[in-house]
Write a protein that holds these residues in place. Sequence first.
Motif, PDB file in Angstrom:
ATOM      1  N   UNK A 121     -14.345  20.059 -42.703  1.00 23.53           N
ATOM      2  CA  UNK A 121     -14.502  19.232 -43.900  1.00 23.53           C
ATOM      3  C   UNK A 121     -13.963  17.841 -43.580  1.00 23.53           C
ATOM      4  N   UNK A 122     -14.835  16.973 -43.086  1.00 20.39           N
ATOM      5  CA  UNK A 122     -14.416  15.660 -42.608  1.00 20.39           C
ATOM      6  C   UNK A 122     -13.742  14.828 -43.706  1.00 20.39           C
ATOM      7  N   UNK A 123     -14.307  14.739 -44.920  1.00 19.86           N
ATOM      8  CA  UNK A 123     -13.609  13.948 -45.948  1.00 19.86           C
ATOM      9  C   UNK A 123     -12.195  14.457 -46.236  1.00 19.86           C
ATOM     10  N   UNK A 124     -12.012  15.762 -46.273  1.00 21.21           N
ATOM     11  CA  UNK A 124     -10.673  16.316 -46.525  1.00 21.21           C
ATOM     12  C   UNK A 124      -9.725  15.987 -45.371  1.00 21.21           C
ATOM     13  N   UNK A 125     -10.227  16.042 -44.153  1.00 25.97           N
ATOM     14  CA  UNK A 125      -9.398  15.725 -42.983  1.00 25.97           C
ATOM     15  C   UNK A 125      -9.033  14.244 -42.982  1.00 25.97           C
ATOM     16  N   UNK A 126      -9.997  13.378 -43.272  1.00 30.00           N
ATOM     17  CA  UNK A 126      -9.716  11.939 -43.309  1.00 30.00           C
ATOM     18  C   UNK A 126      -8.705  11.609 -44.409  1.00 30.00           C
ATOM     19  N   UNK A 127      -8.819  12.288 -45.557  1.00 33.25           N
ATOM     20  CA  UNK A 127      -7.858  12.084 -46.635  1.00 33.25           C
ATOM     21  C   UNK A 127      -6.461  12.503 -46.192  1.00 33.25           C
ATOM     22  N   UNK A 128      -6.366  13.667 -45.562  1.00 33.52           N
ATOM     23  CA  UNK A 128      -5.075  14.143 -45.073  1.00 33.52           C
ATOM     24  C   UNK A 128      -4.500  13.190 -44.025  1.00 33.52           C
ATOM     25  N   UNK A 151      -5.144   9.941 -43.670  1.00 29.69           N
ATOM     26  CA  UNK A 151      -4.723   8.707 -44.349  1.00 29.69           C
ATOM     27  C   UNK A 151      -3.383   8.923 -45.048  1.00 29.69           C
ATOM     28  N   UNK A 152      -3.288  10.043 -45.751  1.00 29.58           N
ATOM     29  CA  UNK A 152      -2.048  10.369 -46.470  1.00 29.58           C
ATOM     30  C   UNK A 152      -0.877  10.469 -45.499  1.00 29.58           C
ATOM     31  N   UNK A 153      -1.048  11.201 -44.410  1.00 29.53           N
ATOM     32  CA  UNK A 153       0.057  11.387 -43.455  1.00 29.53           C
ATOM     33  C   UNK A 153       0.421  10.077 -42.758  1.00 29.53           C
ATOM     34  N   UNK A 154      -0.578   9.262 -42.395  1.00 32.95           N
ATOM     35  CA  UNK A 154      -0.272   7.968 -41.778  1.00 32.95           C
ATOM     36  C   UNK A 154       0.558   7.110 -42.717  1.00 32.95           C
ATOM     37  N   UNK A 155       0.168   7.063 -43.984  1.00 29.85           N
ATOM     38  CA  UNK A 155       0.929   6.275 -44.955  1.00 29.85           C
ATOM     39  C   UNK A 155       2.338   6.831 -45.125  1.00 29.85           C
ATOM     40  N   UNK A 156       2.479   8.154 -45.184  1.00 33.05           N
ATOM     41  CA  UNK A 156       3.810   8.766 -45.300  1.00 33.05           C
ATOM     42  C   UNK A 156       4.672   8.425 -44.096  1.00 33.05           C
ATOM     43  N   UNK A 157       4.102   8.512 -42.913  1.00 32.00           N
ATOM     44  CA  UNK A 157       4.843   8.205 -41.686  1.00 32.00           C
ATOM     45  C   UNK A 157       5.304   6.761 -41.695  1.00 32.00           C
ATOM     46  N   UNK A 203       3.918   8.244 -32.650  1.00 35.28           N
ATOM     47  CA  UNK A 203       3.394   8.693 -33.945  1.00 35.28           C
ATOM     48  C   UNK A 203       3.331   7.519 -34.922  1.00 35.28           C
ATOM     49  N   UNK A 204       4.397   6.728 -34.991  1.00 36.34           N
ATOM     50  CA  UNK A 204       4.409   5.569 -35.875  1.00 36.34           C
ATOM     51  C   UNK A 204       3.358   4.556 -35.415  1.00 36.34           C
ATOM     52  N   UNK A 205       3.234   4.382 -34.141  1.00 39.87           N
ATOM     53  CA  UNK A 205       2.229   3.468 -33.583  1.00 39.87           C
ATOM     54  C   UNK A 205       0.827   3.897 -34.007  1.00 39.87           C
ATOM     55  N   UNK A 206       0.531   5.192 -33.857  1.00 44.69           N
ATOM     56  CA  UNK A 206      -0.773   5.710 -34.268  1.00 44.69           C
ATOM     57  C   UNK A 206      -0.999   5.437 -35.749  1.00 44.69           C
ATOM     58  N   UNK A 207      -0.003   5.737 -36.576  1.00 41.89           N
ATOM     59  CA  UNK A 207      -0.134   5.557 -38.020  1.00 41.89           C
ATOM     60  C   UNK A 207      -0.406   4.091 -38.359  1.00 41.89           C
ATOM     61  N   UNK A 208       0.334   3.184 -37.735  1.00 42.93           N
ATOM     62  CA  UNK A 208       0.173   1.757 -38.017  1.00 42.93           C
ATOM     63  C   UNK A 208      -1.217   1.251 -37.636  1.00 42.93           C
ATOM     64  N   UNK A 264     -10.057   8.727 -55.215  1.00 42.00           N
ATOM     65  CA  UNK A 264      -9.328   9.440 -56.249  1.00 42.00           C
ATOM     66  C   UNK A 264      -8.205  10.353 -55.813  1.00 42.00           C
ATOM     67  N   UNK A 265      -7.845  10.386 -54.540  1.00 42.72           N
ATOM     68  CA  UNK A 265      -6.748  11.252 -54.127  1.00 42.72           C
ATOM     69  C   UNK A 265      -5.425  10.636 -54.579  1.00 42.72           C
ATOM     70  N   UNK A 266      -4.709  11.329 -55.432  1.00 39.05           N
ATOM     71  CA  UNK A 266      -3.475  10.767 -55.994  1.00 39.05           C
ATOM     72  C   UNK A 266      -2.367  10.631 -54.958  1.00 39.05           C
ATOM     73  N   UNK A 267      -2.335  11.506 -53.961  1.00 37.58           N
ATOM     74  CA  UNK A 267      -1.286  11.391 -52.934  1.00 37.58           C
ATOM     75  C   UNK A 267      -1.492  10.138 -52.102  1.00 37.58           C
ATOM     76  N   UNK A 268      -2.748   9.831 -51.772  1.00 41.24           N
ATOM     77  CA  UNK A 268      -3.031   8.598 -51.031  1.00 41.24           C
ATOM     78  C   UNK A 268      -2.639   7.396 -51.884  1.00 41.24           C
ATOM     79  N   UNK A 269      -3.031   7.412 -53.145  1.00 42.92           N
ATOM     80  CA  UNK A 269      -2.693   6.323 -54.066  1.00 42.92           C
ATOM     81  C   UNK A 269      -1.177   6.142 -54.154  1.00 42.92           C
ATOM     82  N   UNK A 270      -0.453   7.242 -54.310  1.00 44.34           N
ATOM     83  CA  UNK A 270       1.008   7.164 -54.411  1.00 44.34           C
ATOM     84  C   UNK A 270       1.620   6.578 -53.144  1.00 44.34           C
ATOM     85  N   UNK A 271       1.097   6.967 -52.000  1.00 45.29           N
ATOM     86  CA  UNK A 271       1.627   6.440 -50.743  1.00 45.29           C
ATOM     87  C   UNK A 271       1.272   4.967 -50.554  1.00 45.29           C
TER      88      UNK A 271
END
Length: 163
Positions: A50-57, A59-65, A82-87, A100-107
């Motif tokens: 599920x590519x959209x779900x993976x991309x959302x996850x 994005x969310x994890x990169x922002x959290x990192x 890891x931080x370099x990849x996220x940035x 519309x993913x609220x976790x991405x929005x919150x991050x």
Amino acid sequence: TNLRDQLESLSSVVIVPPPDEPSTPVRFFHPSFPDFLKDPQRCTDRFLVDVPAIETLLAQRCLEIMVVGLRGNSMARRPSSILRYACINWAGHLAKAPHGDTRVKDNLEKFIPNCLRDWTKVMKTVLSGRIIHPQVLSLETAREWIVRNNQYVLPNYILKPMI
């Protein structure tokens, strides 16, 4: 078993580079195989990607990192891999994430006001002399995602077009 062993067990569908070439990516033998894995009409749930779900996850994890790793961190001048990849990659994942993913929005709400300055410092180090264009594109991606999602909770200066 390690990841390499597991990948080599899939050698009929993937090409695993030799151990002495760690930066060479794993590739598919045939270009239609990834299409098959992403098609819910052809692929069973067990193997469906599920590519959209993976991309959302991602994005969310990169922002959290970045929120954790950048905020007031003097070590950000020498970021971990890891931080370099996220940035570098957060905006690419965000562009492919469904709306519309609220976790991405919150991050994003945490990242923009608290970490943007530190992110630009890391990107200056990571890009080492290259132009600032990738940073501007990343911020434009964030702005577009926010506007598409009607998430007008960030400051107006973020919501104005940058390019």
